[in-house]
Design an enzyme around this catalytic site. Structure first.
Site, PDB file in Angstrom:
ATOM      1  N   ASP A  47      37.492  48.076  48.506  1.00  0.00           N
ATOM      2  CA  ASP A  47      36.679  47.989  46.819  1.00  0.00           C
ATOM      3  C   ASP A  47      35.274  48.826  47.176  1.00  0.00           C
ATOM      4  OD1 ASP A  47      35.501  46.072  44.981  1.00  0.00           O
ATOM      5  OD2 ASP A  47      33.751  45.897  46.128  1.00  0.00           O
TER       6      ASP A  47
ATOM      7  N   SER B  53      31.051  38.363  48.916  1.00  0.00           N
ATOM      8  CA  SER B  53      30.180  37.744  49.670  1.00  0.00           C
ATOM      9  C   SER B  53      31.079  35.942  49.910  1.00  0.00           C
ATOM     10  CB  SER B  53      28.251  37.570  49.158  1.00  0.00           C
ATOM     11  OG  SER B  53      28.066  39.011  48.879  1.00  0.00           O
TER      12      SER B  53
ATOM     13  N   ARG C 226      21.414  40.912  56.719  1.00  0.00           N
ATOM     14  CA  ARG C 226      20.406  40.649  55.355  1.00  0.00           C
ATOM     15  C   ARG C 226      19.686  39.683  54.986  1.00  0.00           C
ATOM     16  NH1 ARG C 226      26.406  42.057  52.794  1.00  0.00           N
ATOM     17  NH2 ARG C 226      27.125  40.532  53.338  1.00  0.00           N
TER      18      ARG C 226
ATOM     19  N   TYR D 239      27.248  52.785  46.456  1.00  0.00           N
ATOM     20  CA  TYR D 239      26.949  52.339  47.858  1.00  0.00           C
ATOM     21  C   TYR D 239      26.457  53.227  48.603  1.00  0.00           C
ATOM     22  CZ  TYR D 239      29.948  48.257  45.998  1.00  0.00           C
ATOM     23  OH  TYR D 239      29.824  46.762  46.341  1.00  0.00           O
TER      24      TYR D 239
END
Length: 323
Positions: free
Chosen positions: A48, A204, A225, A53
């Site tokens: 993916d 996620s 993060r 990105y």
């Protein structure tokens, strides 16, 4: 590897999809290549990506990595988020989608993108126009299967209705957020996918790192993060999420698994899910997610884990009718 059908496409993919958001960002090109090789070694054929990105570097690196195995892998990309300060360099207009697909094809060094996501809902472009543009891209052979990420269930269903009514290529894959601390997709999106035969590849599954065991109600990691990225700190910042993470970490330890492994396995085990998207900064970090492939998750075990967090109320909010 037990490959799964991706909705009604007839395409079979691995139950884990490697997310490449770290490629060219927190993972340099050499480490990205090692992670890609490790994924291929265990049988993963699903990768993916997205136009934004690492400022496009993720697509460039992925393009190099798939050069000698392009026909063996299924790749995705996306567009929708702003790519610059340009007034039209965002959204899902025909102009922007056409430009972004062309740029992604060039960076990925391929003649087609297998699954192409609208990355988020664009309130300024009618759904009918988005569906028509995606169909045109399919007819041009630039994308094979339209897909949707971060849309509400009513928006997805309207797009499916438009495609059916006008005889256009419909969205075949959904990419919602989904983890033990983010279960909203269970209310309408996952049931919709099952009813309409859509593939689902949630992102996620580790809750932005919250379900890795690094965070408790009294302890927070100094990096990662959840600490460094404002978006993630807002998304998962509620104290309740840390309570769930703490209980889950203890549960995983009692079962003899790392929290990350069990969190990914839980997402993979939902009957509506085709593949869980996993990401990592290194091969060492990736291994815990790959281990989820060997977890013998049962419906009973899944229910036990699910009980560690609150089940979201039904769409009608008539909780008394929930089964």
């Amino acid at each position: 590897m037990n490959y799964r059908l991706l909705g009604r496409t007839g395409v079979r993919v691995s139950p884990l999809c490697m997310g490449t958001m770290t490629f060219g960002d927190s993972a340099d090109e050499a480490e990205s290549a090692k992670m890609f090789a490790r994924c291929r070694e265990v049988g993963i054929n699903f990768f993916d990506c997205a136009n934004g990105y690492a400022g496009g570097r993720s697509e460039i690196i992925l393009g190099k990595l798939i050069a000698d195995c392009r026909d063996e892998v299924v790749i995705t990309s996306k567009s929708g988020f702003p790519q610059s300060d340009g007034v039209n360099d965002k959204g899902s207009s025909r102009r922007h989608l056409q430009l972004q697909v062309e740029k992604s094809l060039k960076r990925l060094n391929t003649d087609r993108i297998d699954v192409y996501f609208i990355h988020r809902f664009d309130p300024d472009t009618p759904i009918e126009a988005v569906v028509r543009t995606l169909d045109d891209l399919v007819q041009q052979g630039k994308i094979l299967y339209p897909a949707i990420s971060n849309w509400a269930a009513w928006q997805i269903m309207k797009a499916l209705g438009v495609a059916a009514y006008q005889g256009l290529a419909r969205a075949e894959v959904l990419q919602p957020m989904y983890s033990l601390v983010k279960r909203q997709a269970e209310v309408e999106i996952l049931p919709l996918a099952q009813a309409e035969g859509l593939g689902v590849i949630p992102y996620s599954p580790l809750g932005g790192g919250l379900l890795t065991g690094k965070y408790t109600t009294t302890q927070k990691a100094e990096d990662g993060r959840l600490v460094q990225n404002k978006m993630y700190s807002i998304r998962y910042g509620d104290a309740y999420n840390y309570q769930v993470a703490e209980a889950f970490t203890q549960y995983a330890a009692d079962k003899g698994y790392t929290p990350a492994t069990l969190a990914v396995a839980w997402v993979m085990s939902n009957p509506a899910v085709t593949a869980a998207i996993v990401g990592a900064r290194s091969v060492a970090q990736l291994e815990s997610s790959l281990a989820a492939l060997d977890v013998p998750m049962t419906p009973e075990w899944r229910a036990e884990i699910s009980a560690l967090s609150a089940t979201p109320p039904p769409a009608t909010d008539r909780s008394e009718e929930a089964k």
